[in-house]
Design an enzyme around this catalytic site. Structure first.
Site, short mmCIF file in Angstrom:
data_model
loop_
_atom_site.label_atom_id
_atom_site.label_comp_id
_atom_site.label_asym_id
_atom_site.label_seq_id
_atom_site.Cartn_x
_atom_site.Cartn_y
_atom_site.Cartn_z
N HIS A 1 2.67 -3.76 6.72
CA HIS A 1 1.71 -2.68 6.45
C HIS A 1 1.73 -1.70 7.61
O HIS A 1 2.45 -1.88 8.59
CB HIS A 1 0.29 -3.26 6.30
CG HIS A 1 0.11 -4.04 5.04
ND1 HIS A 1 -0.57 -3.57 3.95
CD2 HIS A 1 0.51 -5.30 4.70
CE1 HIS A 1 -0.58 -4.48 2.99
NE2 HIS A 1 0.07 -5.54 3.41
N ARG B 1 -3.45 4.78 -1.91
CA ARG B 1 -3.27 3.43 -1.37
C ARG B 1 -2.98 2.39 -2.46
O ARG B 1 -2.14 1.51 -2.31
CB ARG B 1 -4.55 3.03 -0.63
CG ARG B 1 -4.67 1.55 -0.26
CD ARG B 1 -5.98 1.31 0.48
NE ARG B 1 -6.36 -0.09 0.58
CZ ARG B 1 -6.25 -0.83 1.67
NH1 ARG B 1 -5.72 -0.32 2.78
NH2 ARG B 1 -6.66 -2.07 1.69
N HIS C 1 0.84 -1.20 0.00
CA HIS C 1 0.00 0.00 0.00
C HIS C 1 0.87 1.25 0.00
O HIS C 1 1.76 1.40 0.85
CB HIS C 1 -0.95 -0.02 1.21
CG HIS C 1 -2.02 -1.05 1.08
ND1 HIS C 1 -2.41 -1.86 2.12
CD2 HIS C 1 -2.77 -1.43 0.00
CE1 HIS C 1 -3.37 -2.68 1.69
NE2 HIS C 1 -3.60 -2.44 0.42
N GLU D 1 0.96 -5.13 10.95
CA GLU D 1 0.55 -3.73 10.86
C GLU D 1 1.44 -2.96 11.83
O GLU D 1 1.36 -3.16 13.05
CB GLU D 1 -0.92 -3.59 11.28
CG GLU D 1 -1.90 -4.13 10.25
CD GLU D 1 -2.40 -3.04 9.30
OE1 GLU D 1 -1.70 -2.03 9.10
OE2 GLU D 1 -3.50 -3.23 8.76
N GLU E 1 1.57 3.79 3.13
CA GLU E 1 2.06 3.24 4.39
C GLU E 1 3.59 3.30 4.41
O GLU E 1 4.29 2.30 4.35
CB GLU E 1 1.52 1.81 4.54
CG GLU E 1 -0.01 1.80 4.57
CD GLU E 1 -0.66 0.43 4.36
OE1 GLU E 1 0.06 -0.59 4.37
OE2 GLU E 1 -1.90 0.38 4.20
O1 DDK Z 1 -5.16 -4.86 3.43
C1 DDK Z 1 -5.60 -4.35 4.46
O2 DDK Z 1 -6.61 -3.71 4.46
C2 DDK Z 1 -4.84 -4.52 5.76
C3 DDK Z 1 -3.51 -3.92 5.68
SE1 DDK Z 1 -3.51 -2.01 5.52
C4 DDK Z 1 -4.62 -5.96 6.11
C5 DDK Z 1 -5.88 -6.73 6.29
C6 DDK Z 1 -5.60 -8.11 6.86
C7 DDK Z 1 -4.74 -8.97 6.02
C8 DDK Z 1 -5.35 -9.23 4.70
N1 DDK Z 1 -4.67 -10.23 4.02
ZN ZN Z 2 -1.65 -1.89 3.98
#
Ligand code: DDK
Ligand code: ZN
Length: 401
Positions: free
Chosen positions: A289, A219, A161, A363, A164
């Site tokens: 992320h 994003r 993304h 995250e 980030e």
């Molecule tokens: O993709 C997303 O919205 C977040 C990272 Se900003 C991760 C969501 C959980 C893991 C998806 N594979």
């Molecule tokens: Zn992300």
């Protein structure tokens, strides 16, 4: 559009010999002393006549004499050194020619074959964990690791993304740490003996660039879609795992647009192909992320538990605990769908269903104080705690392979 799949292979991979000892295979490849070797001769022409003669000699034996210095026979001049490599079969002939013309020569290199043997001899291949690796010459395949890849590896990608920013910062930091503290950070040094790391610092290169030039809050990637004025696909919704189910959007104008079909995006296709090709080697997958400080594992495309849920939960908890104790930061842990939200088409779920059990999304900081606009002074503590987490995951993987 260009895709730069930049992969640093930190290939300090495991071999049987921990210490490379240096020895020459004299008896195996070096000809016996009676056998004549190619030689390098040195001559300093004392007159124009000698220079002309040398020009003739060095240009007449096609391939059998290779001029080392100067670069071509025309450049041979009086009072300038001449070095030339003479094939063993004509060494005697050349020497007598020189003598006939009263040109004195000295032998610069007598044992060319032994020197060549020394330079092409490697004690073992792939022993990058030893200093002597860097004090040997390496063939191209050896340097690039062509099909000599490690038996065990962990993949880490950053920058899926665009906005980030602390994520790519982490990948760079990790590479710097692994290389720079190799030998100092004992834990890391040991780890790198057992496992290779594939690092992709920025998966979403176009999107990342766009956040620097045009829109800091972007994003997705920057692909163009027919029949829509909007740009970009969410790369973390484009993998082939519960693709475009609840939690993703079919609208190209939305931030979670899943793309026209799974792996439609070149960034995703490139990564998926690489991981497919290396799925037996890659034992762990970690994607970085931000933000919200979480250690997530499959599934995110369904609320159902994966078959490794208990082990992955224990490991994710261990990571969060480790970070709390060592770095005093709080990370939540759990399966994606329960912990953050339903998010289909993600890389971690796809990798998991491919058969790579240890698959995580981390995250990073923070929890919303700065969000995506995390100030640079917080890069270091963020990366430190992420490294704590990655060490814990890696140690678990090493123990379980
Ligand atoms: O993709 C997303 O919205 C977040 C990272 Se900003 C991760 C969501 C959980 C893991 C998806 N594979
Ligand atoms: Zn992300």
């Amino acid at each position: 559009m260009k895709i730069y799949l930049l992969i640093f292979v930190l290939g300090f991979f495991f071999g049987k010999n921990q210490v490379a000892t240096f020895r020459f295979p004299e008896s195996q490849t070096t000809p016996s002393p009676v056998e004549p070797q190619d030689q390098v001769l040195y001559v300093l022409p004392r007159s124009d006549r000698q220079a002309v003669l040398l020009r003739n000699i060095t240009s007449s034996f096609d391939e059998m004499i290779i001029l080392w210095m100067p670069d071509s026979p025309e450049h041979i001049e009086k009072n300038k050194e001449v070095h030339f490599y003479v094939n063993a079969t004509i060494v005697d002939e050349v020497k007598s020619k020189l003598k006939e013309s009263a040109i004195t020569y000295t032998i610069l290199v007598e044992n060319t074959q032994s020197l060549i043997d020394q330079q092409t001899y490697n004690d073992t291949s792939g022993q990058r964990s030893t200093t002597s690796y860097y004090e040997q010459y390496h063939a191209l395949e050896d340097m690039t690791g062509k099909e000599k890849t490690a038996t065990h590896a962990i993949w880490i990608d950053c920058g899926i993304h665009a906005r980030e920013w602390v994520s790519p910062a982490f990948c760079l930091w990790f590479v710097g740490h692994a290389v720079g503290f190799y030998g100092t950070d004992e834990y890391m040094t040991n780890l790198l003996k057992y496992i290779d790391f594939y690092i992709l610092p920025v998966m979403n290169v176009d999107g990342y660039q766009y956040t620097w030039t045009t829109n800091r809050m972007w994003r997705k990637n920057r692909s163009k879609h027919p029949n829509s004025e909007c740009y970009g696909t969410d790369l973390n919704r484009n993998f082939d795992a519960g693709w475009c189910g609840p939690g993703a959007s079919r609208n190209p104008c939305h931030d979670t647009y899943c793309g026209p079909y799974p792996e439609s995006e070149p960034e995703v296709a490139a990564v998926a192909n690489f991981i497919r090709q290396h799925k037996d080697t890659i034992k762990g997958y970690i994607t970085m992320h931000s933000y919200s400080q979480m250690v997530l594992f499959p599934y995110s495309y369904t609320k159902e538990k994966s078959k490794d849920h208990d082990e992955l939960l224990r490991l994710a908890n261990k990571v969060a605990d480790g970070i709390r104790v060592k770095n005093r930061s709080r990370y939540a842990s759990g399966a994606g769908a329960d912990t953050i939200y339903l998010a289909p088409g993600g890389s971690d779920d796809w990798v998991y269903d491919l058969g790579i059990k240890y698959s995580f999304t981390i995250e990073l900081r923070d929890k919303g104080t700065y969000g995506f606009l995390l100030p640079p002074n917080l890069i270091k503590p963020t990366c430190s705690e992420a490294l704590t987490g990655i060490k814990i995951i890696s140690a678990h993987i090493v123990k379980n392979i």
